[in-house]
Design an enzyme around this catalytic site. Structure first.
Site, PDB file in Angstrom:
ATOM      1  N   SER A  10       1.617  -1.506   0.137  1.00 22.18           N
ATOM      2  CA  SER A  10       0.108   0.191   0.250  1.00 22.18           C
ATOM      3  C   SER A  10       0.988   1.584  -0.271  1.00 22.18           C
ATOM      4  O   SER A  10       2.018   0.790   0.370  1.00 22.18           O
ATOM      5  CB  SER A  10      -0.898   0.196   1.443  1.00 22.18           C
ATOM      6  OG  SER A  10      -1.745   1.275   1.589  1.00 22.18           O
TER       7      SER A  10
ATOM      8  N   TYR B 167      -2.467  -0.215  10.704  1.00 20.38           N
ATOM      9  CA  TYR B 167      -2.181  -0.542   9.154  1.00 20.38           C
ATOM     10  C   TYR B 167      -1.324  -0.526   8.356  1.00 20.38           C
ATOM     11  O   TYR B 167      -0.536  -1.573   7.677  1.00 20.38           O
ATOM     12  CB  TYR B 167      -3.502   0.127   8.732  1.00 20.38           C
ATOM     13  CG  TYR B 167      -3.474  -0.371   6.837  1.00 20.38           C
ATOM     14  CD1 TYR B 167      -4.073  -1.714   6.183  1.00 20.38           C
ATOM     15  CD2 TYR B 167      -2.827   0.630   5.644  1.00 20.38           C
ATOM     16  CE1 TYR B 167      -4.006  -2.140   5.592  1.00 20.38           C
ATOM     17  CE2 TYR B 167      -3.049  -0.328   4.787  1.00 20.38           C
ATOM     18  CZ  TYR B 167      -3.703  -1.472   4.104  1.00 20.38           C
ATOM     19  OH  TYR B 167      -4.045  -2.055   2.796  1.00 20.38           O
TER      20      TYR B 167
END
Length: 288
Positions: A139, A152
């Site tokens: 990501s 995250y």
């Protein structure tokens, strides 16, 4: 990879029930692969099943599921080699570092890092035999972390580090390890993360609420805005398919304008400048 080898090969895509995983499974099947598409429930595979797409029950945190997948690949009726593993499964995870319980950190890491690690370890022998490829879906947050994104981002930073080590370890054996770094993607994952934020906020003590209350109110809007401005699952799937099929793959593929700008900027900007840039964007969503 040539068209001839593609049509003879297996690809595993985890987290294929919906969103990017489902779109990637369909795109790779369109390109001639036989895709073993990991889903959590039988019902998830009903709409996914199609020519070249075989849903398989796969919770990457379940050792029995992983063993069954290894057996499915080793005993493939047509003797097809494993050309690629696409580690796509993932959980959202937002909240202040202090206020996010350790149990939540562990839950996020269990899927976003340790699950991928366990599956990759199990499939490396098949990938080495075939000269296959590992494609890890990271990501933008695997390169840049900001307030409220620690859980995250930390799991994705770990995935990036593991990928770098694995790339060097498997290069002598003809196995490429590639990282894909998307920015925002229009999926339901962001909505699930917002629900988790509400539960986390309700469990914070008074002192934590005083420190992070405005941040907790801003995060859902920030996540929603970032998601709405992102690419579609189908567009992301095209980028992932390129990472799977490029004859000489790059080590990293950045997907989306925001990710391209921020990741490239992070290589040159001092940390404090980057902090101000990301914090300024987040503060737009703070309550008045």
């Amino acid at each position: 990879m040539t068209k001839a080898t593609e049509s003879e090969g297996l690809v595993v895509v985890t987290g294929a029930s919906t969103g990017v995983g489902a779109a990637t499974a369909k795109e790779l099947a369109r390109r001639g692969f036989h895709v073993l598409a990991g889903v959590r429930r039988e019902s998830d595979g009903v709409d996914l099943r199609a020519p070249g797409v075989e849903p398989v029950i796969l919770d990457i945190t379940d050792d029995d599921h992983i063993a069954a997948l290894v057996a499915r690949i080793d005993d493939d009726p047509q003797g097809r080699p494993l050309r690629a593993l696409v580690n796509n499964a993932g959980l959202p995870g937002a909240g202040p570092v202090e206020a996010t319980p350790l149990s939540e950190w562990r839950r996020i890491f269990d899927v976003n890092f340790f699950g991928h690690l366990a599956l990759t370890q199990a499939l490396i022998p098949a990938l080495v035999r075939a000269g296959g490829r590992v494609v890890n879906i990271s990501s933008l947050n695997g390169k840049i972390s900001l307030a409220g994104y620690g859980p995250y981002s930390s799991s994705k930073f770990a995935l990036e580090a593991m990928s770098d080590a694995l790339r060097n370890e498997l290069a002598p054996y003809g196995v490429d390890v590639v990282v894909v770094e998307p920015g925002g993607i229009k999926t339901a994952m962001a909505g699930r993360g917002t629900t988790d934020l509400s539960r986390l906020s309700a469990g914070m003590n008074q002192e934590q609420t005083e420190r992070y209350g405005h941040l907790m109110k801003a995060l859902p809007d920030h996540i929603a805005a970032f998601t709405a401005a992102g690419m579609t699952s189908e567009a992301a799937a095209l980028g992932i398919a390129k990472a799977v099929t490029d004859r000489k793959p790059r080590t990293r593929y950045i997907l989306g304008g925001a990710a391209n700008f921020l990741i490239r900027a992070s290589r040159f900007l001092p940390d404090r400048v980057l902090d101000r840039l990301t914090t300024s964007d987040l503060r737009k969503h703070y309550p008045s």
